[in-house]
Design a protein around this motif. Structure first.
Motif, mmCIF file in Angstrom:
data_model
loop_
_atom_site.group_PDB
_atom_site.id
_atom_site.type_symbol
_atom_site.label_atom_id
_atom_site.label_comp_id
_atom_site.label_asym_id
_atom_site.label_seq_id
_atom_site.Cartn_x
_atom_site.Cartn_y
_atom_site.Cartn_z
ATOM 1 N N ARG A 147 -2.815 -6.667 -2.723
ATOM 2 C CA ARG A 147 -1.461 -6.760 -2.177
ATOM 3 C C ARG A 147 -0.668 -7.770 -3.001
ATOM 4 O O ARG A 147 -1.174 -8.831 -3.352
ATOM 5 C CB ARG A 147 -1.451 -7.133 -0.694
ATOM 6 N N ASN A 192 2.179 -10.301 -2.905
ATOM 7 C CA ASN A 192 2.886 -11.105 -1.919
ATOM 8 C C ASN A 192 3.873 -12.028 -2.610
ATOM 9 O O ASN A 192 3.526 -12.681 -3.609
ATOM 10 C CB ASN A 192 1.915 -11.971 -1.114
ATOM 11 N N GLN A 193 5.068 -12.103 -2.089
ATOM 12 C CA GLN A 193 6.068 -13.017 -2.624
ATOM 13 C C GLN A 193 6.460 -14.026 -1.539
ATOM 14 O O GLN A 193 6.722 -13.651 -0.401
ATOM 15 C CB GLN A 193 7.307 -12.263 -3.093
ATOM 16 N N GLN A 237 6.009 -15.284 3.711
ATOM 17 C CA GLN A 237 5.277 -14.414 2.795
ATOM 18 C C GLN A 237 5.693 -12.964 3.011
ATOM 19 O O GLN A 237 5.631 -12.453 4.127
ATOM 20 C CB GLN A 237 3.773 -14.569 3.024
ATOM 21 N N LEU A 288 5.237 -8.966 1.852
ATOM 22 C CA LEU A 288 4.445 -7.949 1.175
ATOM 23 C C LEU A 288 5.379 -7.070 0.352
ATOM 24 O O LEU A 288 6.234 -6.375 0.909
ATOM 25 C CB LEU A 288 3.676 -7.107 2.198
ATOM 26 N N ALA A 304 5.269 -12.682 -8.055
ATOM 27 C CA ALA A 304 4.519 -12.585 -6.807
ATOM 28 C C ALA A 304 3.064 -12.925 -7.091
ATOM 29 O O ALA A 304 2.636 -12.997 -8.247
ATOM 30 C CB ALA A 304 4.639 -11.180 -6.224
ATOM 31 N N ASP A 341 4.117 -8.345 8.476
ATOM 32 C CA ASP A 341 4.363 -7.756 7.154
ATOM 33 C C ASP A 341 5.573 -6.829 7.204
ATOM 34 O O ASP A 341 6.466 -6.893 6.348
ATOM 35 C CB ASP A 341 3.145 -6.955 6.678
#
Length: 244
Positions: A66, A68-69, A76, A78, A101, A189
């Motif tokens: 995944r 993530n940023q 966080q 996705l 990310a 998310d």
């Protein structure tokens, strides 16, 4: 098992499906494959972190990753789910920027990697790779523009439907009763991806369950009516029942 790296010597048919290497002859793909190093990481470990100088682009060969940023507010988000055969980290390496990310392994995962210098040499030797890279960069820009448009112009339910369908395309699999998003997916998310609140996402999913569109678990989502979600994502009018 700690993460490890090694160099490969055998051909991989997986490269035939990777967009970056389309148009190469088998012998050329063999050279590209031999120039890669192999990397394996455990569940929860990172291939790279956000803000790190981009040094390696990867093709996932096994597992799930995944992207993530971390937002300025510390949230966080996705961005994308990576499945075997897909490229990740490439945009940053090819554009000479930092990774935007972090890439986290959701399960034990393995990937082939090429550092920027090696990839530049391969592009010079095989112009098809450079052409493919430009196309991939253009596609990613178009995807980001579409995401921004969704956030700016679409109502929340439509954004959530679009996000669920996007994840289904990336990592969904057909099972009895519908399409299962085969990836740990939380309501947090979905809220972060669609620019809304956890309460709103929970309310939408609860209504969808009552309407028979989805079946939502703690970290799973079964799409029972893909066509119904498509209608929501495309803002189509509800289907009229046939007269009896």
């Amino acid at each position: 098992m700690a993460e490890h790296e090694s160099h490969q010597s055998n051909d991989s048919p997986l490269l035939e499906t990777v967009s970056l290497f389309q148009g190469l002859a088998p012998a050329e793909r063999q050279e590209v494959y031999q120039a890669a190093h192999h990397r394996a990481v455990e569940k929860g470990e990172l291939f790279f972190v956000q803000g790190e100088e981009a040094h390696t682009l990867y093709v996932l060969t096994q597992g799930r990753v995944r992207l993530n940023q971390l937002s300025p507010e510390g949230e966080q988000v996705l961005l994308r789910v990576i499945v075997p055969g897909q490229l990740f980290g490439g945009v940053a390496v090819l554009s000479g920027t930092a990774y935007p990310a972090a890439a986290e392994a959701v399960v034990p995962s393995e990937a082939l990697g090429w550092d920027g210098e090696t990839m530049a040499r391969l592009m010079e030797r095989y112009p098809a790779i450079a052409r493919n890279a430009l196309r991939l960069l253009a596609e990613r820009i178009q995807e980001l523009q579409e995401r921004y448009r969704e956030l700016a112009t679409e109502r929340v339910e439509r954004r959530v439907a679009s996000a669920v369908l996007r994840l289904a395309r990336q990592t969904g699999r057909k099972v009895e009763g519908g399409i299962l998003i085969d990836f740990p997916l939380s309501r947090e998310d979905l809220a972060a991806m669609t620019g809304t609140t956890l309460y709103t996402v929970s309310r939408i999913l609860k209504r969808w369950e009552k309407e028979g569109l989805v079946e939502a678990g703690r970290q799973r989502l079964l799409i029972r009516s893909p066509h119904g979600l498509v209608a929501l994502a495309e803002d189509l009018p509800p289907a009229l029942e046939a007269p009896s």
